[in-house]
Design a protein around this motif. Structure first.
Motif, PDB file in Angstrom:
ATOM      1  N   PRO A   1       0.822  -1.212   0.000  1.00  0.00           N
ATOM      2  CA  PRO A   1       0.000   0.000   0.000  1.00  0.00           C
ATOM      3  C   PRO A   1       0.857   1.262   0.000  1.00  0.00           C
ATOM      4  N   VAL A   2       0.222   2.389  -0.250  1.00  0.00           N
ATOM      5  CA  VAL A   2       0.929   3.672  -0.293  1.00  0.00           C
ATOM      6  C   VAL A   2       0.315   4.644   0.711  1.00  0.00           C
ATOM      7  N   TRP A   3       1.139   5.607   1.128  1.00  0.00           N
ATOM      8  CA  TRP A   3       0.654   6.713   1.950  1.00  0.00           C
ATOM      9  C   TRP A   3       0.169   7.827   1.027  1.00  0.00           C
ATOM     10  N   VAL A   4      -1.039   8.327   1.260  1.00  0.00           N
ATOM     11  CA  VAL A   4      -1.560   9.447   0.471  1.00  0.00           C
ATOM     12  C   VAL A   4      -2.155  10.481   1.419  1.00  0.00           C
ATOM     13  N   ASP A   5      -2.064  11.740   1.044  1.00  0.00           N
ATOM     14  CA  ASP A   5      -2.670  12.793   1.854  1.00  0.00           C
ATOM     15  C   ASP A   5      -4.182  12.607   1.907  1.00  0.00           C
ATOM     16  N   ASP A   6      -4.738  12.823   3.087  1.00  0.00           N
ATOM     17  CA  ASP A   6      -6.187  12.726   3.261  1.00  0.00           C
ATOM     18  C   ASP A   6      -6.799  14.078   2.889  1.00  0.00           C
ATOM     19  N   SER A   7      -7.375  14.156   1.711  1.00  0.00           N
ATOM     20  CA  SER A   7      -7.940  15.430   1.242  1.00  0.00           C
ATOM     21  C   SER A   7      -9.127  15.869   2.085  1.00  0.00           C
ATOM     22  N   ASP A   8      -9.737  14.948   2.800  1.00  0.00           N
ATOM     23  CA  ASP A   8     -10.876  15.275   3.670  1.00  0.00           C
ATOM     24  C   ASP A   8     -10.468  15.258   5.142  1.00  0.00           C
TER      25      ASP A   8
ATOM     26  N   MET B   1      -1.733  22.071   2.390  1.00  0.00           N
ATOM     27  CA  MET B   1      -2.579  21.768   1.248  1.00  0.00           C
ATOM     28  C   MET B   1      -2.333  20.317   0.847  1.00  0.00           C
ATOM     29  N   PRO B   2      -3.341  19.462   0.920  1.00  0.00           N
ATOM     30  CA  PRO B   2      -3.134  18.047   0.581  1.00  0.00           C
ATOM     31  C   PRO B   2      -2.806  17.865  -0.891  1.00  0.00           C
ATOM     32  N   ALA B   3      -1.877  16.959  -1.133  1.00  0.00           N
ATOM     33  CA  ALA B   3      -1.576  16.612  -2.521  1.00  0.00           C
ATOM     34  C   ALA B   3      -2.754  15.839  -3.108  1.00  0.00           C
ATOM     35  N   ARG B   4      -2.904  15.938  -4.402  1.00  0.00           N
ATOM     36  CA  ARG B   4      -4.013  15.243  -5.053  1.00  0.00           C
ATOM     37  C   ARG B   4      -3.827  13.736  -4.924  1.00  0.00           C
ATOM     38  N   GLU B   5      -4.901  13.056  -4.561  1.00  0.00           N
ATOM     39  CA  GLU B   5      -4.828  11.613  -4.374  1.00  0.00           C
ATOM     40  C   GLU B   5      -4.690  10.920  -5.722  1.00  0.00           C
ATOM     41  N   PRO B   6      -3.733   9.980  -5.839  1.00  0.00           N
ATOM     42  CA  PRO B   6      -3.520   9.324  -7.130  1.00  0.00           C
ATOM     43  C   PRO B   6      -4.709   8.452  -7.543  1.00  0.00           C
ATOM     44  N   LYS B   7      -4.917   8.332  -8.835  1.00  0.00           N
ATOM     45  CA  LYS B   7      -5.977   7.480  -9.340  1.00  0.00           C
ATOM     46  C   LYS B   7      -5.561   6.014  -9.249  1.00  0.00           C
ATOM     47  N   GLU B   8      -6.557   5.156  -9.229  1.00  0.00           N
ATOM     48  CA  GLU B   8      -6.286   3.722  -9.112  1.00  0.00           C
ATOM     49  C   GLU B   8      -5.411   3.239 -10.262  1.00  0.00           C
ATOM     50  N   SER B   9      -5.673   3.742 -11.444  1.00  0.00           N
ATOM     51  CA  SER B   9      -4.885   3.326 -12.610  1.00  0.00           C
ATOM     52  C   SER B   9      -3.417   3.711 -12.454  1.00  0.00           C
ATOM     53  N   ALA B  10      -3.155   4.890 -11.867  1.00  0.00           N
ATOM     54  CA  ALA B  10      -1.776   5.330 -11.665  1.00  0.00           C
ATOM     55  C   ALA B  10      -1.066   4.435 -10.651  1.00  0.00           C
ATOM     56  N   LEU B  11      -1.774   4.040  -9.591  1.00  0.00           N
ATOM     57  CA  LEU B  11      -1.178   3.151  -8.592  1.00  0.00           C
ATOM     58  C   LEU B  11      -0.835   1.797  -9.200  1.00  0.00           C
ATOM     59  N   VAL B  12      -1.727   1.285 -10.042  1.00  0.00           N
ATOM     60  CA  VAL B  12      -1.476  -0.009 -10.678  1.00  0.00           C
ATOM     61  C   VAL B  12      -0.282   0.096 -11.631  1.00  0.00           C
ATOM     62  N   LEU B  13      -0.226   1.183 -12.393  1.00  0.00           N
ATOM     63  CA  LEU B  13       0.884   1.366 -13.325  1.00  0.00           C
ATOM     64  C   LEU B  13       2.210   1.466 -12.582  1.00  0.00           C
ATOM     65  N   ASP B  14       2.233   2.227 -11.467  1.00  0.00           N
ATOM     66  CA  ASP B  14       3.446   2.326 -10.653  1.00  0.00           C
ATOM     67  C   ASP B  14       3.868   0.957 -10.141  1.00  0.00           C
ATOM     68  N   ALA B  15       2.886   0.185  -9.692  1.00  0.00           N
ATOM     69  CA  ALA B  15       3.181  -1.134  -9.139  1.00  0.00           C
ATOM     70  C   ALA B  15       3.777  -2.047 -10.205  1.00  0.00           C
ATOM     71  N   ILE B  16       3.196  -2.043 -11.382  1.00  0.00           N
ATOM     72  CA  ILE B  16       3.708  -2.894 -12.461  1.00  0.00           C
ATOM     73  C   ILE B  16       5.112  -2.464 -12.864  1.00  0.00           C
ATOM     74  N   THR B  17       5.347  -1.147 -12.921  1.00  0.00           N
ATOM     75  CA  THR B  17       6.678  -0.633 -13.258  1.00  0.00           C
ATOM     76  C   THR B  17       7.714  -1.095 -12.246  1.00  0.00           C
ATOM     77  N   GLU B  18       7.355  -1.026 -10.956  1.00  0.00           N
ATOM     78  CA  GLU B  18       8.283  -1.459  -9.911  1.00  0.00           C
ATOM     79  C   GLU B  18       8.537  -2.957  -9.993  1.00  0.00           C
ATOM     80  N   LEU B  19       7.517  -3.735 -10.282  1.00  0.00           N
ATOM     81  CA  LEU B  19       7.686  -5.183 -10.364  1.00  0.00           C
ATOM     82  C   LEU B  19       8.602  -5.570 -11.511  1.00  0.00           C
TER      83      LEU B  19
END
Length: 487
Positions: free
Chosen positions: A70-77, A169-187
């Motif tokens: 999992p990743v740490w993301v800023d809580d926009s709420d 100011m919270p950073a924008r939360e990444p989209k699910e597709s971006a997280l999956v792409l990052d994960a595949i790149t790392e693998l």
């Protein structure tokens, strides 16, 4: 690139189960100042100090299909009023009512859809006091990038340290597709990482931890020197999510007196006191106690090491002023060592119990058979935060086989601390329980006292209050033996 949980923190995140919430707790009791202390003041203070613990405004976001940690993301709420809550005890507002409240709050898991922490302002205590109880998930606190929030709101003076205003100011939360792409790149970039991810998903984290254990020569040596199975004990039993919490507050000067008289460390005296209490608790239950009976404890200790590598005695001894001619704080670095010790609960003589424990800890210091901080991080898959967090992180699923309970001793300052001008009177750790572990004992020395916090399973340890009462008896027994030996 995603701010991914470390392997250690992810392990702790996934270890959580309904009967074993993985948060560390701390109960601090304060004297209400003349100017008063309000919920709004606590909100304002914590909000100012959040800049020191930025992870407390982040939440955990899991990656689809378990492709990566999992990743740490800023809580926009992020809503600080959700995390800082207000509670009041019914009259008369006794310590027993406070401890019952802490037990109930400890039983509740944290909300995984938000940052993994809570803080409670507890009002209505007798004798013009209030309490602050904090809970932080063990995956959140790593001791380097994320300290425990209770540490950063304390000040050494009545006047809070001024903090520069911060517009967060919270950073924008990444989209699910971006997280999956990052994960595949790392693998693709790290095939070994992909093997571990798949192995963890297929075999479970316990299997991975077992592989790490076998691969660590230092840990293997430790396991080999200890019995393969911890002694049978009522301390190890199936547990539920319900808890009991009890405390004991003793004077540090008593431990110093015994330590000086018998030439042992203060930590040895602490362990001897716990041993005496556990012995009498077992007898009160009608458990079979023979001369060879033991209870095996995992004991993380804080030690100071000079830049030249020379080791010094336990930090509790250093705080007591018993060492002379030591290097300055700038020349020392704090490290954590942990070892298994068989507490001689079968020995009826308090002085002989202390002698056995002192011999065991001395052998540990000379031979270094214990686990260092770095090795503990490997054996359990958790990164150390503070000594209490280290004790919790050391307690993996192997606890039921290698030891009966964890005893953590985190020495604190021997001067008063304040929150918003309110003086802290005492602080009790609340360490988590692990599978088949019915009791954990944490203690903190602070401002002339040694404060024990006992977290126990409600069903397996309905008599945890008996142990706290017996701690006083065990300490008194050693004091009497110390006085008698002078005659």
């Amino acid at each position: 690139m995603a701010n991914r949980l470390t392997t250690q923190d992810a392990s702790f995140y996934y270890l959580e189960a309904s009967s074993t919430p993985m948060h560390l707790g701390s109960l601090a009791v304060f004297r209400t100042p003349r100017s008063g202390f309000s919920y709004e003041k606590l909100l304002s203070l914590v909000e100012q100090r959040l800049v020191l613990v930025p992870r407390y405004r982040q939440k955990v976001r899991e990656v689809a299909f378990g492709l990566a940690r999992p990743v740490w993301v800023d809580d926009s709420d992020f809503d600080i009023t959700y995390h800082i809550r207000r509670s009041a005890l019914p009259k008369p507002g006794t310590d027993e009512q406070l401890h019952d409240l802490v037990a109930r709050l400890t039983s509740r898991p944290l909300d995984r859809s938000r940052p993994l922490w809570e803080m409670y302002l507890v009002e209505g205590l007798t004798k013009n006091r209030f309490a602050i109880f904090t809970k932080s998930h063990s995956a959140l606190v790593d001791g380097e990038k994320a300290l425990e929030i209770g540490q950063v709101i304390l000040d050494a003076s009545k006047s809070p340290v001024a903090m520069a205003e911060e517009l967060w100011m919270p950073a924008r939360e990444p989209k699910e597709s971006a997280l999956v792409l990052d994960a595949i790149t790392e693998l693709i970039a790290s095939p070994n990482e992909s093997v571990e991810v798949l192995r963890g998903a297929a075999a479970g984290l316990a299997g991975v931890a077992g592989g790490v254990l076998a691969a660590s020569g230092k840990v293997f040596s430790l396991v080999r020197t200890a019995a393969q199975v911890a002694p049978s004990s009522p301390l190890n039993a199936p547990i539920s999510r319900n808890r009991r919490f009890a405390v004991a507050k003793t004077e540090l000067s008593d431990y110093r007196r015994i330590h000086t008289r018998f030439g042992c460390s203060i930590n040895d005296v602490v362990l001897a006191v716990v041993t005496g209490a556990l012995r009498n608790w077992l007898l009160s239950r009608g458990e079979p106690v023979t001369a060879s009976s033991t209870v095996r404890a995992m004991v993380p200790m804080s030690v100071y090491v000079s830049d030249e590598g020379a080791g010094y005695d336990q930090y509790a001894d250093r705080l007591s002023g018993d060492h002379e001619g030591e290097p300055t704080d700038e020349q020392l670095r704090s490290e954590v060592s942990s070892f298994l010790v068989d507490l001689p609960v079968g020995e009826p003589n308090a002085v002989v119990r202390l002698s056995h424990i002192a011999h065991a800890t001395e052998a540990h210091a000379k031979q270094s058979p214990g686990v260092t901080a770095q090795t503990l991080m490997t054996i359990s898959g958790f990164a150390p935060a503070s000594l209490h967090a280290m004790g919790a992180r050391a307690g993996s699923r192997l606890s039921q086989r290698l030891f009966n309970l964890i005893i953590t001793n985190a020495p604190g300052p021997q001067f008063p601390l304040y929150v918003g001008g309110a003086r802290m009177l005492e602080m009790f750790p609340v360490s988590p329980l692990f599978e088949n572990q019915a009791l954990s004992i944490g203690l903190t020395s602070y401002d002339g006292f040694v404060c024990f916090g006992l977290n126990a399973d409600r069903g397996a340890m309905p008599d945890v209050d008996v142990i706290t009462a017996l701690l006083f008896e065990a300490l008194e027994e050693l004091i009497d033996a110390s006085n008698e030996s002078r005659v």
